[in-house]
Design a protein around this motif. Structure first.
Motif, PDB file in Angstrom:
ATOM      1  N   SER B 311      -8.414   2.327 -11.569  1.00 10.73           N
ATOM      2  CA  SER B 311      -8.074   0.916 -11.340  1.00 10.73           C
ATOM      3  C   SER B 311      -7.804   0.611  -9.868  1.00 10.73           C
ATOM      4  N   ILE B 312      -7.938  -0.672  -9.560  1.00 12.53           N
ATOM      5  CA  ILE B 312      -7.531  -1.171  -8.234  1.00 12.53           C
ATOM      6  C   ILE B 312      -6.328  -2.077  -8.467  1.00 12.53           C
ATOM      7  N   LEU B 313      -5.212  -1.736  -7.808  1.00 15.36           N
ATOM      8  CA  LEU B 313      -3.991  -2.529  -7.966  1.00 15.36           C
ATOM      9  C   LEU B 313      -3.587  -3.143  -6.623  1.00 15.36           C
ATOM     10  N   PHE B 314      -2.913  -4.296  -6.713  1.00 14.79           N
ATOM     11  CA  PHE B 314      -2.376  -4.919  -5.509  1.00 14.79           C
ATOM     12  C   PHE B 314      -0.855  -4.891  -5.590  1.00 14.79           C
ATOM     13  N   SER B 315      -0.235  -4.450  -4.498  1.00 14.46           N
ATOM     14  CA  SER B 315       1.219  -4.463  -4.420  1.00 14.46           C
ATOM     15  C   SER B 315       1.627  -5.399  -3.276  1.00 14.46           C
ATOM     16  N   GLU B 316       2.799  -5.984  -3.410  1.00 18.52           N
ATOM     17  CA  GLU B 316       3.256  -6.912  -2.373  1.00 18.52           C
ATOM     18  C   GLU B 316       4.602  -6.430  -1.866  1.00 18.52           C
ATOM     19  N   ILE B 317       4.701  -6.212  -0.561  1.00 19.69           N
ATOM     20  CA  ILE B 317       5.994  -5.764  -0.012  1.00 19.69           C
ATOM     21  C   ILE B 317       6.337  -6.590   1.228  1.00 19.69           C
ATOM     22  N   SER B 318       7.630  -6.657   1.504  1.00 23.79           N
ATOM     23  CA  SER B 318       8.073  -7.460   2.652  1.00 23.79           C
ATOM     24  C   SER B 318       7.720  -6.734   3.945  1.00 23.79           C
ATOM     25  N   LYS B 319       7.726  -7.480   5.049  1.00 24.75           N
ATOM     26  CA  LYS B 319       7.394  -6.882   6.352  1.00 24.75           C
ATOM     27  C   LYS B 319       8.401  -5.794   6.720  1.00 24.75           C
ATOM     28  N   ALA B 320       9.681  -6.039   6.390  1.00 23.60           N
ATOM     29  CA  ALA B 320      10.731  -5.065   6.733  1.00 23.60           C
ATOM     30  C   ALA B 320      10.473  -3.736   6.026  1.00 23.60           C
ATOM     31  N   VAL B 321      10.150  -3.814   4.709  1.00 24.13           N
ATOM     32  CA  VAL B 321       9.870  -2.585   3.939  1.00 24.13           C
ATOM     33  C   VAL B 321       8.614  -1.919   4.482  1.00 24.13           C
ATOM     34  N   PHE B 322       7.600  -2.716   4.771  1.00 33.76           N
ATOM     35  CA  PHE B 322       6.342  -2.171   5.283  1.00 33.76           C
ATOM     36  C   PHE B 322       6.583  -1.404   6.583  1.00 33.76           C
ATOM     37  N   ASN B 323       7.382  -2.015   7.483  1.00 32.97           N
ATOM     38  CA  ASN B 323       7.654  -1.366   8.767  1.00 32.97           C
ATOM     39  C   ASN B 323       8.437  -0.073   8.577  1.00 32.97           C
ATOM     40  N   SER B 324       9.389  -0.076   7.628  1.00 27.99           N
ATOM     41  CA  SER B 324      10.184   1.143   7.428  1.00 27.99           C
ATOM     42  C   SER B 324       9.355   2.259   6.801  1.00 27.99           C
ATOM     43  N   LEU B 325       8.370   1.896   5.962  1.00 29.62           N
ATOM     44  CA  LEU B 325       7.535   2.922   5.310  1.00 29.62           C
ATOM     45  C   LEU B 325       6.405   3.406   6.236  1.00 29.62           C
ATOM     46  N   LYS B 326       6.119   2.608   7.251  1.00 28.39           N
ATOM     47  CA  LYS B 326       5.044   2.941   8.220  1.00 28.39           C
ATOM     48  C   LYS B 326       3.743   3.270   7.496  1.00 28.39           C
ATOM     49  N   LEU B 327       3.317   2.396   6.630  1.00 30.31           N
ATOM     50  CA  LEU B 327       2.113   2.644   5.831  1.00 30.31           C
ATOM     51  C   LEU B 327       0.860   2.331   6.636  1.00 30.31           C
ATOM     52  N   LYS B 328      -0.209   3.058   6.339  1.00 29.33           N
ATOM     53  CA  LYS B 328      -1.499   2.734   6.948  1.00 29.33           C
ATOM     54  C   LYS B 328      -2.614   3.036   5.944  1.00 29.33           C
ATOM     55  N   GLN B 329      -3.765   2.497   6.249  1.00 26.13           N
ATOM     56  CA  GLN B 329      -4.922   2.666   5.365  1.00 26.13           C
ATOM     57  C   GLN B 329      -5.216   4.158   5.179  1.00 26.13           C
ATOM     58  N   GLY B 330      -5.474   4.580   3.940  1.00 27.32           N
ATOM     59  CA  GLY B 330      -5.804   5.983   3.657  1.00 27.32           C
ATOM     60  C   GLY B 330      -4.598   6.806   3.235  1.00 27.32           C
ATOM     61  N   ASP B 331      -3.358   6.242   3.401  1.00 30.61           N
ATOM     62  CA  ASP B 331      -2.142   6.965   2.997  1.00 30.61           C
ATOM     63  C   ASP B 331      -2.123   7.168   1.490  1.00 30.61           C
ATOM     64  N   LYS B 332      -1.535   8.297   1.088  1.00 31.26           N
ATOM     65  CA  LYS B 332      -1.345   8.542  -0.347  1.00 31.26           C
ATOM     66  C   LYS B 332       0.083   8.113  -0.680  1.00 31.26           C
ATOM     67  N   VAL B 333       0.227   7.345  -1.771  1.00 31.13           N
ATOM     68  CA  VAL B 333       1.554   6.802  -2.119  1.00 31.13           C
ATOM     69  C   VAL B 333       1.861   6.990  -3.607  1.00 31.13           C
ATOM     70  N   ASN B 334       3.135   6.905  -3.917  1.00 35.15           N
ATOM     71  CA  ASN B 334       3.567   6.849  -5.316  1.00 35.15           C
ATOM     72  C   ASN B 334       3.678   5.387  -5.729  1.00 35.15           C
ATOM     73  N   ILE B 335       3.212   5.103  -6.933  1.00 31.11           N
ATOM     74  CA  ILE B 335       3.287   3.726  -7.436  1.00 31.11           C
ATOM     75  C   ILE B 335       4.259   3.693  -8.604  1.00 31.11           C
ATOM     76  N   ASN B 336       5.255   2.798  -8.538  1.00 32.04           N
ATOM     77  CA  ASN B 336       6.214   2.613  -9.651  1.00 32.04           C
ATOM     78  C   ASN B 336       6.037   1.228 -10.237  1.00 32.04           C
ATOM     79  N   LEU B 337       5.859   1.173 -11.559  1.00 30.52           N
ATOM     80  CA  LEU B 337       5.720  -0.141 -12.200  1.00 30.52           C
ATOM     81  C   LEU B 337       7.077  -0.597 -12.754  1.00 30.52           C
ATOM     82  N   ASN B 338       7.447  -1.815 -12.430  1.00 29.51           N
ATOM     83  CA  ASN B 338       8.684  -2.389 -12.974  1.00 29.51           C
ATOM     84  C   ASN B 338       8.433  -2.792 -14.435  1.00 29.51           C
ATOM     85  N   LEU B 339       9.135  -2.125 -15.336  1.00 30.73           N
ATOM     86  CA  LEU B 339       8.914  -2.319 -16.779  1.00 30.73           C
ATOM     87  C   LEU B 339       9.063  -3.792 -17.198  1.00 30.73           C
ATOM     88  N   ASN B 340      10.061  -4.483 -16.588  1.00 29.25           N
ATOM     89  CA  ASN B 340      10.311  -5.889 -16.958  1.00 29.25           C
ATOM     90  C   ASN B 340       9.199  -6.820 -16.504  1.00 29.25           C
TER      91      ASN B 340
END
Lengths: 266, 345
Positions: B311-340
């Motif tokens: 699947s292809i999923l889209f996640s939305e994060i704030s700029k502050a979180v993005f900057n703290s995670l220092k994410l870039k294209q090609g990074d491997k990440v863990n995905i957590n789904l909010n049950l609610n």
């Protein structure tokens, strides 16, 4: 906050508003201080008694003028002129303004005329009126009529036009006819603006009548002042000024009172 | 009472056709400036329009507003400030009867809406919720044929609005009044309505049950408006002992609560997909591995495109979180789904 606390808060707000209103009422201390300084300045000859008679002498002259009936006679004439001219001018102003504010076609027809005549100072009409109607009782009444009509009409048009259109829309969806909307919603909501005009013009009517009586009419408070000036009777002039001040104050207060009764929802 | 619009248009509305059934609560959803209020104003006859509006098959275009029998709750309520609550509610009744105020009827309405104690208050003394109740009581006092509610709970706090919505829905269902309920909030529309219509740029982009619209967005604008949910087709479904379902979709095994009905699709909003740097630990419930394919900056947040399973999923994060995670294209990440945040259809 519970409902009862909510109510208490509202009442507190109301009482704090009332106390702030009381605070804004004019105090009498500055007036008393001014009168004392005036008396001292005149008695100690800091100022010539001819130019500034002591306050107590002005009071005694006031008593004399009441006793011999001169003040009452002239004041009554001025009051009648103001009441007649102002009530006709204000009434017609409110009526015309309401129709203009409500009907855009009538507004388009009359607005240019109001725009042209509204800025003309009331006394500017005096020479024309003297030529048209001559010097007589009709002259001051006509002057006051003009002085009241245009501003009251202008304020009424503004008041009617400024009523939030959504109230009119809401009333229409509630099944109200146009005439009922005008009578029960638009006119009552325009009252604060209309009363602002009435209040200001009530004071203005007194200023204008005095000027008109000074210039062109031989009776009334203004004429009494002119006669006193020719006799260099500063005490009578001051009595007339004080009477004028009191009359203006009473007229304005009268409209403030009526307004507060009619717009108690504000 | 059924309402139908045919080729309704003005400078905002574009050839709009809408059919609302008798007794139905129809939510009109759309972003600001879409033309929702304009449509209500046209139905009420408050603005000029081309086209036709029918009530029970009869065109009402020639009727003035006051004769259309429309009850309209405006966004700013429009309680008459110079009249007490009692007089506000009596106003539409007096317009109809043209006689003295039917005191008993007004008192009954005040009692039924639980606002008797405010009868002598002027609107300025009421709280937001109280004003709302008075406005609703006044609209219903007119016994309208159709009810138009324009974002009725806009000025009320979240909890009060929720409580009042529940009360209103029960009331409308009891009275069986055909209602158009305007809102820009999808959850609110879903909660209140029998059917939903999406209005974007003066056009109706779809009508149907809220779930149908949600899972079958006809175009990107509709999808963007409802929050661009990730929609996944369900491949298989397995009931777990605890009443939860194990859902397999697009190569992902997801655990979610469900009522047992047959489901075909699963949706989750991008904000409910939380990503974190891959830590090498064992995967927990609703946690997957993914690879960042693309990163797009949108206003105050980032939209992250992730490949997970098939699947292809889209996640939305704030700029502050993005900057703290220092994410870039090609990074491997863990995905957590909010049950609610998981919706099933």
């Amino acid at each position: 906050m519970t409902k009862s606390e909510n109510k208490t808060a509202k009442y507190n707000l109301k009482s704090s508003r009332a106390s702030s209103l009381n605070d804004s009422k004019p105090g009498f201390i500055p007036i008393i201080v001014l009168l004392i300084l005036w008396e001292i300045a005149a008695r100690c000859d800091f100022v010539s008694k001819g130019l500034l008679p002591p306050f107590t002498e002005v009071l005694s002259q006031f008593y004399e003028l009441i006793k011999n009936g001169i003040l009452f006679e002239n004041l009554a004439k001025s009051i009648i002129r103001v009441l007649a001219g102002f009530s006709m001018g204000a009434l017609l102003g409110i009526l015309t303004g309401t129709v203009m504010g409500w009907n855009k076609y009538i507004d388009k027809l009359f607005n240019p005329l109001i725009t042209v005549f509204y800025p003309v100072p009331a006394l500017g009409w005096l020479p024309i009126l003297i030529l048209y109607i001559g010097i007589g009782e009709a002259l001051p009444i006509a002057i006051i009529f003009i002085c009241s009509f245009f501003p009251v009409c202008y304020n009424t048009v503004c008041g009617i036009k400024n009523v939030d259109k959504n109230y009119i829309f809401a009333a229409k969806t509630m099944g109200a006819s146009n005439i009922r909307i005008l009578k029960t919603i638009v006119f009552p909501l325009a009252l604060p603006t209309i009363f602002t005009g009435l209040r200001l013009e009530a004071g203005m009517a007194w200023r204008v009548i005095i000027a008109a009586e000074m210039v062109a009419i031989p009776t009334g408070i203004g004429a009494l002042m002119m006669r006193a000036e020719s006799l260099i009777r500063m005490d009578i002039i001051i009595v007339c000024l004080l009477v004028l001040s009191v009359m203006t104050f009473i007229f304005e207060r009268f409209f403030i009172r009526i307004e507060s009764v009619l717009t108690k929802w504000k | 009472m059924e309402i139908k619009t045919k080729n309704l248009s003005n400078f905002i509305l574009k050839n709009l056709n809408l059919n609302i059934k008798d007794g139905e609560i129809f939510a009109l959803l759309g972003p600001n400036g879409a033309g929702k209020t304009t449509l209500l104003n046209a139905i009420a006859g408050l603005i000029p329009y081309d086209g036709n509006v029918f009530f029970n098959g009869v065109p009402i275009d020639d009727l003035p507003t006051e004769k259309r029998g429309v009850g309209y709750l405006f966004q700013d309520l429009c309680l008459l400030p110079h009249m007490t609550v009692f007089k506000n509610i009596a106003y539409p009744i007096k317009n109809k009867t043209n006689k003295t105020i039917p005191e008993k009827k007004v008192l009954k309405i005040l009692k039924s809406m639980n606002i008797s104690e405010f009868a002598d208050y002027y609107p300025a003394r009421l709280s937001g919720g109280e004003k709302q109740k008075v406005a609703m009581a006044r609209v219903l006092a007119a016994e309208p044929r159709i009810l138009l509610l324009d974002e009725p709970f806009k000025s009320v706090d979240f909890n009060t609005a929720k409580y009042m919505r529940e009360e209103l829905k029960i009331l409308l269902k009891n009275l069986k009044i055909t209602t158009i309920y305007v809102t820009h909030n999808f959850e609110e529309a879903q909660e209140m309505s029998d059917r939903v219509g999406i209005l974007i740029n003066g056009e109706i982009r779809g009508t149907g049950k809220a779930e149908e619209i949600f899972f079958n967005s006809v175009d990107n604008e509709v999808s963007n408006f409802i929050g661009s949910p990730n929609i996944l087709n369900i491949d298989s479904l397995k009931l777990l002992n605890s009443g939860l379902f194990e859902i397999e979709c697009g190569g992902l095994n997801i655990i979610a609560p469900h009522n047992g009905k047959k489901i075909k699709k699963m949706a989750i909003f991008p904000k409910d997909i939380v990503i974190s740097p891959r830590d090498g630990q064992t995967q927990k419930f609703n946690q997957f591995e993914g690879d960042i394919i693309d990163i797009v900056s949108i206003n105050s947040h980032f939209k992250i495109k992730i490949a997970a399973g098939k699947s292809i999923l889209f996640s939305e994060i704030s700029k502050a979180v993005f900057n703290s995670l220092k994410l870039k294209q090609g990074d491997k990440v863990n995905i957590n789904l909010n049950l609610n945040g998981i919706r099933l259809n």
